[in-house]
Structure formats: C-alpha cells, structure tokens
Motif scaffolding. Structure first.
Motif, PDB file in Angstrom:
ATOM      1  N   UNK A  49     -16.047  16.508  -5.133  1.00 43.50           N
ATOM      2  CA  UNK A  49     -17.261  16.934  -4.421  1.00 43.50           C
ATOM      3  C   UNK A  49     -17.788  15.833  -3.495  1.00 43.50           C
ATOM      4  N   UNK A  50     -17.864  14.628  -3.703  1.00 46.66           N
ATOM      5  CA  UNK A  50     -18.335  13.308  -3.126  1.00 46.66           C
ATOM      6  C   UNK A  50     -17.027  12.983  -1.898  1.00 46.66           C
ATOM      7  N   UNK A  51     -15.919  12.975  -2.489  1.00 43.72           N
ATOM      8  CA  UNK A  51     -14.820  12.871  -1.635  1.00 43.72           C
ATOM      9  C   UNK A  51     -14.788  13.738  -0.493  1.00 43.72           C
ATOM     10  N   UNK A  52     -14.940  15.132  -0.709  1.00 48.61           N
ATOM     11  CA  UNK A  52     -15.111  16.094   0.320  1.00 48.61           C
ATOM     12  C   UNK A  52     -16.275  16.007   1.369  1.00 48.61           C
ATOM     13  N   UNK A  53     -17.265  15.581   0.581  1.00 50.42           N
ATOM     14  CA  UNK A  53     -18.505  15.538   1.533  1.00 50.42           C
ATOM     15  C   UNK A  53     -18.526  14.131   2.354  1.00 50.42           C
ATOM     16  N   UNK A  54     -17.900  13.261   1.951  1.00 50.58           N
ATOM     17  CA  UNK A  54     -17.775  12.113   2.691  1.00 50.58           C
ATOM     18  C   UNK A  54     -16.683  11.956   3.627  1.00 50.58           C
ATOM     19  N   UNK A  55     -15.901  13.107   3.719  1.00 49.59           N
ATOM     20  CA  UNK A  55     -14.926  13.057   4.756  1.00 49.59           C
ATOM     21  C   UNK A  55     -15.215  13.975   6.084  1.00 49.59           C
ATOM     22  N   UNK A  56     -16.356  14.872   5.574  1.00 44.34           N
ATOM     23  CA  UNK A  56     -16.722  15.404   6.941  1.00 44.34           C
ATOM     24  C   UNK A  56     -17.453  14.482   7.886  1.00 44.34           C
ATOM     25  N   UNK A  57     -17.275  15.105   9.193  1.00 38.82           N
ATOM     26  CA  UNK A  57     -18.047  14.014  10.231  1.00 38.82           C
ATOM     27  C   UNK A  57     -19.532  14.512  10.309  1.00 38.82           C
ATOM     28  N   UNK A  70     -22.133  25.364   2.992  1.00 37.92           N
ATOM     29  CA  UNK A  70     -21.806  24.036   1.977  1.00 37.92           C
ATOM     30  C   UNK A  70     -22.812  23.741   1.306  1.00 37.92           C
ATOM     31  N   UNK A  71     -24.255  24.107   1.328  1.00 36.88           N
ATOM     32  CA  UNK A  71     -25.083  23.767   0.493  1.00 36.88           C
ATOM     33  C   UNK A  71     -25.178  24.763  -0.711  1.00 36.88           C
ATOM     34  N   UNK A  72     -24.684  26.291  -0.511  1.00 34.33           N
ATOM     35  CA  UNK A  72     -24.511  27.042  -1.515  1.00 34.33           C
ATOM     36  C   UNK A  72     -23.291  26.571  -2.314  1.00 34.33           C
ATOM     37  N   UNK A  73     -22.229  26.264  -1.812  1.00 31.40           N
ATOM     38  CA  UNK A  73     -21.054  25.822  -2.494  1.00 31.40           C
ATOM     39  C   UNK A  73     -21.185  24.434  -3.306  1.00 31.40           C
ATOM     40  N   UNK A  74     -21.919  23.389  -2.734  1.00 27.16           N
ATOM     41  CA  UNK A  74     -22.417  22.388  -3.196  1.00 27.16           C
ATOM     42  C   UNK A  74     -22.913  22.782  -4.598  1.00 27.16           C
ATOM     43  N   UNK A  75     -23.908  23.476  -4.684  1.00 25.49           N
ATOM     44  CA  UNK A  75     -24.795  23.746  -5.801  1.00 25.49           C
ATOM     45  C   UNK A  75     -23.535  24.606  -6.825  1.00 25.49           C
ATOM     46  N   UNK A  76     -22.893  25.600  -6.262  1.00 22.83           N
ATOM     47  CA  UNK A  76     -22.141  26.405  -7.113  1.00 22.83           C
ATOM     48  C   UNK A  76     -21.033  25.439  -7.942  1.00 22.83           C
ATOM     49  N   UNK A  77     -20.432  24.562  -7.075  1.00 25.45           N
ATOM     50  CA  UNK A  77     -19.540  23.640  -7.369  1.00 25.45           C
ATOM     51  C   UNK A  77     -19.809  22.737  -8.678  1.00 25.45           C
ATOM     52  N   UNK A 180     -15.950  25.739   0.521  1.00 22.18           N
ATOM     53  CA  UNK A 180     -17.181  26.052   1.065  1.00 22.18           C
ATOM     54  C   UNK A 180     -17.682  24.831   1.448  1.00 22.18           C
ATOM     55  N   UNK A 181     -17.536  23.481   0.787  1.00 23.25           N
ATOM     56  CA  UNK A 181     -17.719  22.274   1.172  1.00 23.25           C
ATOM     57  C   UNK A 181     -17.016  21.540   2.136  1.00 23.25           C
ATOM     58  N   UNK A 182     -15.666  21.659   2.008  1.00 22.13           N
ATOM     59  CA  UNK A 182     -14.505  21.074   2.716  1.00 22.13           C
ATOM     60  C   UNK A 182     -14.286  21.731   4.091  1.00 22.13           C
ATOM     61  N   UNK A 183     -14.552  22.877   4.421  1.00 20.57           N
ATOM     62  CA  UNK A 183     -14.055  23.652   5.444  1.00 20.57           C
ATOM     63  C   UNK A 183     -14.711  22.877   6.843  1.00 20.57           C
ATOM     64  N   UNK A 184     -13.929  22.595   7.702  1.00 22.95           N
ATOM     65  CA  UNK A 184     -14.609  21.657   9.026  1.00 22.95           C
ATOM     66  C   UNK A 184     -15.188  22.720   9.864  1.00 22.95           C
ATOM     67  N   UNK A 185     -14.847  23.983   9.953  1.00 23.30           N
ATOM     68  CA  UNK A 185     -15.246  24.952  10.811  1.00 23.30           C
ATOM     69  C   UNK A 185     -14.934  26.314  10.141  1.00 23.30           C
ATOM     70  N   UNK A 186     -15.455  27.455  10.737  1.00 26.24           N
ATOM     71  CA  UNK A 186     -14.795  28.751  10.110  1.00 26.24           C
ATOM     72  C   UNK A 186     -13.937  29.400  11.429  1.00 26.24           C
ATOM     73  N   UNK A 187     -12.999  29.965  11.360  1.00 23.77           N
ATOM     74  CA  UNK A 187     -12.570  30.820  12.379  1.00 23.77           C
ATOM     75  C   UNK A 187     -13.028  32.417  12.276  1.00 23.77           C
TER      76      UNK A 187
END
Length: 478
Positions: A49-57, A70-77, A180-187
């Motif tokens: 989880x930390x690695x994913x959030x650190x990778x986001x711009x 991202x918030x909901x996914x972080x709580x769930x994860x 949910x945490x790592x998705x850079x955007x959604x199509x």
C-alpha cells in the motif's frame, strides 16, 4: 489420471518486512495509510500500500471520484491480509509468483505511441494502466457518447453520475482494493439514455514495462474502467489484453471494470486475455443490472502464468437476462482461474453460464468456482450453469466448484460439471474414416472450445481469436 495440488506453507501467509529482501521503505511517514487504524497484521500488504501511494503523482490532485476511490480502497486494503491457500477463495490458486517477487509500480510516464495495429472499431489504447491516445474512429459514435479519461471529463452531469455509481459497486477482495489505490486514472465509457451504439468500443490494454524472463521483478499496473449504459441504451465493449514484447514478460496486470446496465439497456462484453507467459493477470469485473437489462459476456483467456478473473454480477431489478460464456486454455505451466458470483434478488431473472477449459500441459491447472445465489424474492428465476473441462495430460489439474444457493421456492435452476479426456468413441469415428489420431485429436479439441469462440459477436475478432487458439493447440510450423 490424477489431480495434484501443492500446499503453500505458513511462510506465505506471513512474511515479516525485515526479512523481505525486496521491499525497501523510502518514505515511511509519507502516505495516509500510516495514520489510519491498521487492522491487518500482514506487513507485506502495508508495504505494498505504501509503495503504491508513493508511486502516485503528487503535483496534480486527482478528481473527486478517484480521490474517494483511493480513500475507500486504502481503508479496505488495510483490513485484508495477503491471501493464502488456507483461504477458501484461493484454495487452488497459488499466489507465490506475486508474494515472492519484487513488485514495483509502473512509471507514471508511459510511452505515447504503441506498436498495436490499427483497429477497425473506435478504440482506446491503455498502456500499463494509462489511457494514452485519444479515441480513434470517434466519428462513428453517436452524439452524447463519451469514451475517455475521468480526468478529462468536462460534463458535470456525467461526473456526478460516475461519482455516485463508483460508490455503489461491490466491494471486492484485496486485489480490488490494490487497483483502487494504484489506478492513475479511470477510463469512462458513457452511453446516454436511449442511445444505441452499433459499433463496439475497443479497449486495448498493452503491457510495456516488465522484468526480463526469469526475473524476480514484476511491474504492477492498475487499469480501471467505468461503464455507464443508461436506460434503454445499447453498446458493445471489447477488452483485449496483450504484451508489447515477450522479452519483458514479467509483469502484473491488476485490472478492474465496473459497469451499470440501466433499465432495459444492453451491454455486450467481449474479454480476450493473451498476456505474456511469465506474467500475472488478475481482473475484477463488477456488474450492476437494473430491471429488464441484458448483460452478455464472452471471455477467452489463454495468457499469463497466473490468470484469475473475479466476476460479480448483482441484479437490481426484475426481468434481467445474463449470459456468461468463457473458455480458458492452459497450454503451459500456468493457472487459469474463474471465480464468478451472480446474485439474484428480484423475480423472473434469466441466466445461463457456460464455462469450458482445456489443459494440455502436465503442469497446467484450471480452476472454476461459480456461485449463483437465488434469494427469497427472486421467484420465477430460470438459471442454468454448466462447466466442462478437457484434461489432456495425466498430471494436469482441474478443480471445479459449481454452486447454486436457492432460497426462493418457485424457480427453475440447474447446474452440471464434467471433466474428462477425449472420448475413445469420438477418436474411433475419425479412425474409421482414415483420419490419423493426431489430426483427430486436434479437430476435437478445437471443436470443444469453438462453442465459446463462436459466441464472440464480431467476425474480425472471432477469426483472430480462432487463429490464435489453433496456433496454441498446434504450435508446429505450418
């Protein structure tokens, strides 16, 4: 014929961070998960989880729907440990390929061009989880249809609709939360009320970054797609996953698609998975069906060392029609896994599920866990489920679990399962007509999978898939 299952030891379920040679904490106090109430006792999940959030711009704030996700996914994860073979949903699925790899999120600057051939349909290329090109052939789409990124969406009404719907979707497992945490955007694919789109929308996912063959490094991408088909609308979507080149085949594609099919609407969904033979491909598909709606899925999965599809369909109103057809092919040391769930809560639902798998390698494995739940008020439901498997090597393995849970008392439901090699009587029929055994087996095996291939609704896609399956089943030079 024997079926073998490898049991993963207790070390897979829990690996203290200080003994993990791959994860290195670079910004221990940066991410928000550190300030949350942590329930999980698995430091592997926390590090991921930390690695994913650190990778986001951090320079550009995400849109409100993406931030909420991202918030909901972080709580769930943080409430979920890494799955092991002791967990029922993963009893036959070995995740050690991921657990003991060096998992590094893909870069935030994907290439802006691809080697993909031109598509005859309106298409959007998604490279390592990033939509990178404008929609091609967009003039073929009716007015009001939107296909593009969530961040570029200008319509406030559609943004509000997507925001509302993203909060309603089924909460999935650990991998859903990772996406949910790592998705850079959604199509986003949006089809307005009453609109019929005659040409399918082609979403082409390409994996570019990856470790070399045999590497312990796996690049992680998290593509996410949201589909909204409003009342009375109709659209077809093709999802196609592939790798840019076999040499960089060690990667992990962790994809998610969530769709709502409005009242009286129809979504035809074709899903083709042809990832690298050294990759891991985990996909979540979550569908909400409103009253009188139709959802049709045709899936062909042949790639990946580890391939898993989690499919969840929730009925929101009466008179729905759901048709699921899947073909899994395991021609190497690989696992193909389908876990499906269809929940029927309203009257007169109609569903058919056909799952077929072919295992041609002694170390190949296929898994099917299909659950149809018919609850108390789902009277007059007509649900059928059938899984058939071909085991063509003595040590090949198939584990199937068709499951009907029926609470309603006025229903018509059936399920069945069959696992076998080719029948001797069929081979004898060919021999009596002068056809050699090898050719006879090849014809019969392809015909077994052809029932699902023929359900692909678009001739050009169907012919290409048919050619690919033939080459996998008969790799000898032509």
């Amino acid at each position: 014929m024997s079926t073998t299952t490898t049991t993963v030891g207790a070390g897979v379920g829990f690996t203290p961070t200080r003994f993990n040679p791959f994860f290195k904490r670079s910004k221990p106090n940066r991410i928000s998960v550190k300030s949350k109430s942590i329930v999980t006792s698995d430091p592997f999940v926390l590090e991921l989880a930390e690695t994913l959030e650190d990778s986001l711009p951090s320079s550009t704030p995400p849109s409100l729907p993406l931030q909420n996700l991202r918030e909901a996914s972080s709580q769930s994860l943080l409430t979920k440990p890494w799955p092991s073979r002791r967990d029922e949903p993963f009893r036959f699925t070995d995740l050690s390929l991921l657990r003991y790899s060096n998992i590094i999120p893909v870069s935030q600057n994907p290439p802006t061009t691809t080697t993909l051939p031109a598509s005859s349909f309106p298409s959007l290329n998604i490279v390592d989880g990033h939509p990178i090109t404008p929609l091609s052939n967009s003039s073929e789409l009716p007015e009001g249809v939107y296909v593009g990124t969530l961040s570029a969406l200008a319509s406030t009404a559609i943004i509000d609709r997507v925001t509302d719907l993203m909060s309603r979707f089924h909460a999935g497992d650990l991998f859903w939360s990772i996406n949910g945490i790592g998705a850079p955007d959604a199509t986003v694919v949006y089809v307005p009320e009453g609109c019929r789109v005659d040409t399918p929308i082609h979403l082409r996912y390409l994996a570019v970054e990856g470790g070399a063959e045999g590497s312990k490094t796996m690049r992680l991408s998290n593509p996410r797609v949201v589909v909204v088909v409003e009342k009375g609308a109709e659209v077809g979507i093709i999802e196609e996953f592939s790798a840019a080149k076999e040499g960089n085949g060690c990667y992990w594609s962790n994809s998610a698609l969530e769709a709502v099919v409005g009242e009286g609407a129809k979504l035809s969904h074709s899903y083709i998975q042809n990832q690298s033979s050294s990759s891991a491909h985990i996909k979540w598909t979550s569908i909400l069906q409103e009253s009188s709606s139709t959802y049709e899925l045709t899936e062909i999965s042949t790639g990946g060392k580890l391939g898993r599809h989690n499919l969840h369909i929730q009925q929101l109103g009466p008179d729905t029609l759901t048709e699921l057809s899947t073909l899994h092919l395991s021609v190497d040391d690989q696992t193909q896994d389908l876990h499906s769930s269809l929940v029927l809560d309203h009257p007169r639902g109609y569903s058919r599920q056909l799952h077929k798998c072919i295992v041609t390698h002694s170390k190949g494995q296929a898994v099917f866990d299909g659950n149809i739940k018919v609850n108390r008020y789902a009277q007059k439901t007509d649900a059928g489920q059938l899984t058939r498997s071909l085991l063509l090597e003595p040590r090949a393995s198939v584990n199937v679990k068709p499951n009907l849970q029926i609470v309603a008392d006025d229903v018509k439901c059936s399920h069945g399962a069959a696992i076998s090699d080719l029948e001797e009587s069929q081979l004898l029929y060919f021999r009596a007509r002068g056809i050699d055994p090898q050719s006879a087996r090849r014809v019969l095996i392809f015909a077994f999978g052809g029932e699902v291939i023929e359900k692909l609704p678009y001739p050009s896609i169907r012919e290409r898939v048919r050619s690919q399956i033939k080459s996998l089943l008969d790799p000898s030079p032509k």
